[in-house]
Design a protein around this motif. Structure first.
Motif, PDB file in Angstrom:
ATOM      1  N   VAL A 209      -7.439  -2.459  -1.294  1.00  0.00           N
ATOM      2  CA  VAL A 209      -6.011  -2.165  -1.291  1.00  0.00           C
ATOM      3  C   VAL A 209      -5.357  -2.745  -2.535  1.00  0.00           C
ATOM      4  O   VAL A 209      -5.927  -3.597  -3.221  1.00  0.00           O
ATOM      5  CB  VAL A 209      -5.325  -2.693  -0.012  1.00  0.00           C
ATOM      6  CG1 VAL A 209      -5.848  -1.987   1.228  1.00  0.00           C
ATOM      7  CG2 VAL A 209      -5.493  -4.194   0.117  1.00  0.00           C
ATOM      8  N   PHE A 210      -4.172  -2.291  -2.830  1.00  0.00           N
ATOM      9  CA  PHE A 210      -3.487  -2.629  -4.079  1.00  0.00           C
ATOM     10  C   PHE A 210      -3.357  -4.137  -4.274  1.00  0.00           C
ATOM     11  O   PHE A 210      -3.632  -4.661  -5.365  1.00  0.00           O
ATOM     12  CB  PHE A 210      -2.105  -1.963  -4.083  1.00  0.00           C
ATOM     13  CG  PHE A 210      -1.377  -2.087  -5.389  1.00  0.00           C
ATOM     14  CD1 PHE A 210      -1.521  -1.124  -6.378  1.00  0.00           C
ATOM     15  CD2 PHE A 210      -0.532  -3.171  -5.631  1.00  0.00           C
ATOM     16  CE1 PHE A 210      -0.839  -1.241  -7.594  1.00  0.00           C
ATOM     17  CE2 PHE A 210       0.151  -3.290  -6.839  1.00  0.00           C
ATOM     18  CZ  PHE A 210      -0.011  -2.329  -7.819  1.00  0.00           C
TER      19      PHE A 210
ATOM     20  N   ILE B 276      -0.956   0.460  -0.831  1.00  0.00           N
ATOM     21  CA  ILE B 276      -1.863   1.598  -0.693  1.00  0.00           C
ATOM     22  C   ILE B 276      -3.332   1.192  -0.739  1.00  0.00           C
ATOM     23  O   ILE B 276      -3.695   0.167  -1.305  1.00  0.00           O
ATOM     24  CB  ILE B 276      -1.605   2.652  -1.787  1.00  0.00           C
ATOM     25  CG1 ILE B 276      -1.600   1.993  -3.178  1.00  0.00           C
ATOM     26  CG2 ILE B 276      -0.304   3.387  -1.522  1.00  0.00           C
ATOM     27  CD1 ILE B 276      -1.412   2.967  -4.320  1.00  0.00           C
ATOM     28  N   CYS B 277      -4.155   2.028  -0.128  1.00  0.00           N
ATOM     29  CA  CYS B 277      -5.610   1.884  -0.218  1.00  0.00           C
ATOM     30  C   CYS B 277      -6.056   2.579  -1.493  1.00  0.00           C
ATOM     31  O   CYS B 277      -5.610   3.679  -1.804  1.00  0.00           O
ATOM     32  CB  CYS B 277      -6.264   2.521   1.005  1.00  0.00           C
ATOM     33  SG  CYS B 277      -8.080   2.500   0.965  1.00  0.00           S
TER      34      CYS B 277
ATOM     35  N   ASN C 228      -0.749   8.610  -6.299  1.00  0.00           N
ATOM     36  CA  ASN C 228      -0.032   7.840  -5.268  1.00  0.00           C
ATOM     37  C   ASN C 228      -0.921   7.517  -4.077  1.00  0.00           C
ATOM     38  O   ASN C 228      -0.525   6.784  -3.182  1.00  0.00           O
ATOM     39  CB  ASN C 228       1.235   8.583  -4.815  1.00  0.00           C
ATOM     40  CG  ASN C 228       0.938   9.909  -4.139  1.00  0.00           C
ATOM     41  OD1 ASN C 228      -0.215  10.323  -3.989  1.00  0.00           O
ATOM     42  ND2 ASN C 228       1.986  10.597  -3.723  1.00  0.00           N
ATOM     43  N   TRP C 229      -2.127   8.077  -4.020  1.00  0.00           N
ATOM     44  CA  TRP C 229      -3.109   7.791  -2.982  1.00  0.00           C
ATOM     45  C   TRP C 229      -2.556   8.058  -1.578  1.00  0.00           C
ATOM     46  O   TRP C 229      -2.802   7.317  -0.633  1.00  0.00           O
ATOM     47  CB  TRP C 229      -3.635   6.350  -3.093  1.00  0.00           C
ATOM     48  CG  TRP C 229      -4.492   6.183  -4.322  1.00  0.00           C
ATOM     49  CD1 TRP C 229      -4.062   5.863  -5.566  1.00  0.00           C
ATOM     50  CD2 TRP C 229      -5.908   6.386  -4.429  1.00  0.00           C
ATOM     51  NE1 TRP C 229      -5.117   5.834  -6.446  1.00  0.00           N
ATOM     52  CE2 TRP C 229      -6.264   6.146  -5.772  1.00  0.00           C
ATOM     53  CE3 TRP C 229      -6.904   6.722  -3.517  1.00  0.00           C
ATOM     54  CZ2 TRP C 229      -7.578   6.252  -6.230  1.00  0.00           C
ATOM     55  CZ3 TRP C 229      -8.217   6.814  -3.970  1.00  0.00           C
ATOM     56  CH2 TRP C 229      -8.536   6.592  -5.306  1.00  0.00           C
TER      57      TRP C 229
ATOM     58  N   ILE D 162      -4.285   0.408   7.910  1.00  0.00           N
ATOM     59  CA  ILE D 162      -4.272  -0.451   6.723  1.00  0.00           C
ATOM     60  C   ILE D 162      -4.711  -1.865   7.062  1.00  0.00           C
ATOM     61  O   ILE D 162      -5.579  -2.446   6.406  1.00  0.00           O
ATOM     62  CB  ILE D 162      -2.869  -0.458   6.084  1.00  0.00           C
ATOM     63  CG1 ILE D 162      -2.449   0.962   5.709  1.00  0.00           C
ATOM     64  CG2 ILE D 162      -2.854  -1.352   4.849  1.00  0.00           C
ATOM     65  CD1 ILE D 162      -1.029   1.075   5.201  1.00  0.00           C
ATOM     66  N   LYS D 163      -4.122  -2.446   8.115  1.00  0.00           N
ATOM     67  CA  LYS D 163      -4.487  -3.810   8.505  1.00  0.00           C
ATOM     68  C   LYS D 163      -5.933  -3.853   8.997  1.00  0.00           C
ATOM     69  O   LYS D 163      -6.672  -4.798   8.736  1.00  0.00           O
ATOM     70  CB  LYS D 163      -3.543  -4.321   9.601  1.00  0.00           C
ATOM     71  CG  LYS D 163      -3.769  -5.780   9.985  1.00  0.00           C
ATOM     72  CD  LYS D 163      -2.753  -6.236  11.011  1.00  0.00           C
ATOM     73  CE  LYS D 163      -2.927  -7.726  11.302  1.00  0.00           C
ATOM     74  NZ  LYS D 163      -4.248  -8.037  11.847  1.00  0.00           N
ATOM     75  N   THR D 164      -6.343  -2.806   9.719  1.00  0.00           N
ATOM     76  CA  THR D 164      -7.706  -2.745  10.235  1.00  0.00           C
ATOM     77  C   THR D 164      -8.718  -2.755   9.098  1.00  0.00           C
ATOM     78  O   THR D 164      -9.717  -3.478   9.138  1.00  0.00           O
ATOM     79  CB  THR D 164      -7.902  -1.475  11.087  1.00  0.00           C
ATOM     80  OG1 THR D 164      -6.993  -1.519  12.183  1.00  0.00           O
ATOM     81  CG2 THR D 164      -9.314  -1.389  11.621  1.00  0.00           C
ATOM     82  N   LEU D 165      -8.459  -1.955   8.052  1.00  0.00           N
ATOM     83  CA  LEU D 165      -9.380  -1.915   6.918  1.00  0.00           C
ATOM     84  C   LEU D 165      -9.451  -3.276   6.234  1.00  0.00           C
ATOM     85  O   LEU D 165     -10.529  -3.758   5.890  1.00  0.00           O
ATOM     86  CB  LEU D 165      -8.923  -0.861   5.917  1.00  0.00           C
ATOM     87  CG  LEU D 165      -8.933   0.601   6.378  1.00  0.00           C
ATOM     88  CD1 LEU D 165      -8.449   1.507   5.258  1.00  0.00           C
ATOM     89  CD2 LEU D 165     -10.314   1.026   6.835  1.00  0.00           C
TER      90      LEU D 165
END
Length: 487
Positions: free
Chosen positions: A6-7, A26-27, A87-88, A312-315
């Motif tokens: 992630v960024f 973003i991822c 922008n992913w 996002i948090k899971t990744l």
């Protein structure tokens, strides 16, 4: 090997800085399924957002005039817009390459402006025009147009937004000057370049720039103004029409079009016929949504929070648990051996290294098949194997096809144990894909949230004579009691 997915991880900054700027973290491995909703620009109290909404609508109105004046002879290049991949955001589960708005879109929108949507820009019922209107009935202009078109017209604003973040928070070696075509010259009708200092993939040779997007203009799934919402609330929309005569005519026509015991498809058809008979209904629907604009911000915020928690948090949590240092980045067996090893590796992380925790939020199971698929993709970081997500081999998309050359390929399917079609899928799905793609191996991964689901899966496997099969990986993601509590 550190995974910088992630960024904030890639640029070694805190999430607080992203939050202060209002930007989405973003991822950088795959698109996040989020989209710009132009209605959120309209509904915002921020002047700069309202300016962008007007810019988007005005450009579309200018295209309408070209379409009406030139018809089939209109310059198609003016109506084509590439996907802005930096922008992913979008639908790619690996990478960030999308299709954008090409020739088909150009022809469809020219046709729409010369047909059903010829009055776009001259509405009197709603406060202003909304580009989402073009997706409400069958004009051939799909909902993907909303985000792609908006992003293109907001490109200069997003680049400025990203540049201001980069200059404030990033180190000099993390920023590079790029010349980007983002300024539209209305007289020449061409896009001109402008230079920006932007964050980029500085750890890679010739790394591309990265574009940040404000969180408060993003939505997940449908835009606030959309076809499904119109159909679902059609009776309320009809009843909100202030003109008594029109309201009665619309309701009478709609009722006459419905069969006695209408099904969902009957209602959709009746709505479509009624709108074609009374197209002004769309303007009353949009006016109703304008009056509910405060609700749009709340719904968008809730959807974004949900995605941040579920994906996002899971990744991020998953990589912190075990993927930061992994032996799997150096192994090179066959695609089947490698796929099975990584599936079992995923199982071990979830069952024995507290990995199950990332699938829960406030005690509730949150991970979908999509979440598990994306996490599995992370275990292939820096691999020599070709990993294709949702590859279509002639019989519908499979979750993954792992290959190493033309003669070595494996298909991996992911399922939730609670799925009502699990038995049928276990019996048929991968077999179909194998026949279509000539893949010689297949693996099925099943995520279970409860002991009951584990029992259900085992009963199904026993019934279809697959109990104990090596290529069926059952993952127990049920909550675990810690050793201290158990003692």
């Amino acid at each position: 090997m550190a995974l910088k997915l992630v960024f904030t991880e890639y640029f070694d900054i805190t999430e607080t800085k992203m939050e202060q700027h209002g930007a989405l973290n973003i991822c950088l491995n795959a698109d996040l399924p989020l989209f710009i909703d132009p209605f959120l620009l309209f509904a915002s109290d921020k002047k700069e957002y309202k300016i962008q909404h007007d810019k988007i609508v005005n450009h579309l109105i200018s295209l309408k005039e070209i379409a009406k004046n030139d018809g089939d002879n209109a310059n198609l290049s003016l109506f084509k817009f590439p996907e802005i991949k930096q922008n992913w955001l979008g639908l790619c589960k690996y990478g960030n390459n999308g299709k954008g708005l090409g020739v088909k879109f150009a022809k469809d929108i020219i046709s729409a402006f010369n047909g059903f949507y010829s009055n776009f820009g001259s509405e009197t019922v709603s406060d202003t025009s909304h580009i989402e209107k073009l997706t409400l009935v069958g004009s051939g202009v799909g909902k993907d147009f909303i985000s792609d078109f908006s992003t293109n017209l907001m490109f200069e604003f997003l680049l400025e937004y990203t540049e201001s973040f980069a200059k404030k928070y990033l180190k000099p070696h993390q920023i590079k000057t790029f010349s980007v075509r983002c300024v539209y010259d209305e007289d020449l009708m061409v896009w001109k370049p402008r230079e920006f200092e932007l964050p980029f993939f500085f750890l890679e040779e010739n790394g591309d720039f990265i574009l940040l997007t404000p969180m408060d203009i993003l939505t997940k799934d449908e835009a606030f103004i959309c076809h499904n919402d119109l159909v679902g609330n059609f009776r309320n929309v009809a009843n909100s029409i202030g003109n008594y005569s029109l309201r009665e005519s619309v309701n009478a026509y709609f009722q006459k079009t419905l069969p006695v015991l209408p099904k969902k498809k009957d209602i959709e058809l009746a709505v479509s016929k009624t709108i074609n008979q009374y197209p002004e209904i769309l303007d009353y629907y949009i006016r109703k949504k304008e009056l509910e604009k405060d609700k749009s911000k709340k719904i968008s915020s809730e959807k974004l929070d949900q995605l941040k928690n579920e994906l996002i948090k899971t990744l991020g949590d998953f990589t912190k648990i075990i993927l930061e240092e992994s032996e799997f980045f150096n192994t090179r067996p066959t695609s089947y051996d490698e796929s099975l090893k990584r599936a079992n590796y995923l199982k071990d992380v979830i069952e024995n290294n507290d990995g199950y925790r990332v699938f829960y939020h406030k005690g509730k199971a949150i991970a979908s098949e999509d979440t598990v698929q994306r996490i599995f993709r992370l275990t292939w970081y820096a691999t020599p194997f070709d990993v294709n997500a949702e590859v279509n081999n002639g019989r519908g998309p499979a979750d993954y096809k792992i290959s190493h050359g033309s003669g070595d390929s494996t298909i991996v399917e992911f399922k939730l144990a609670k799925s009502t079609s699990l038995k049928k899928n276990l019996e048929n799905q991968t077999v179909i894909y194998k026949k279509a793609s000539k893949s010689i191996n297949d693996i099925k991964v099943i995520l279970c949230y409860t002991k009951f689901e584990i029992g259900k899966v085992n009963r199904i496997l026993k019934k279809i004579d697959q109990e104990g099969a090596e290529n069926i990986v059952i993952i127990d993601a049920s909550p675990k009691v810690s050793a201290s509590v158990a003692g």
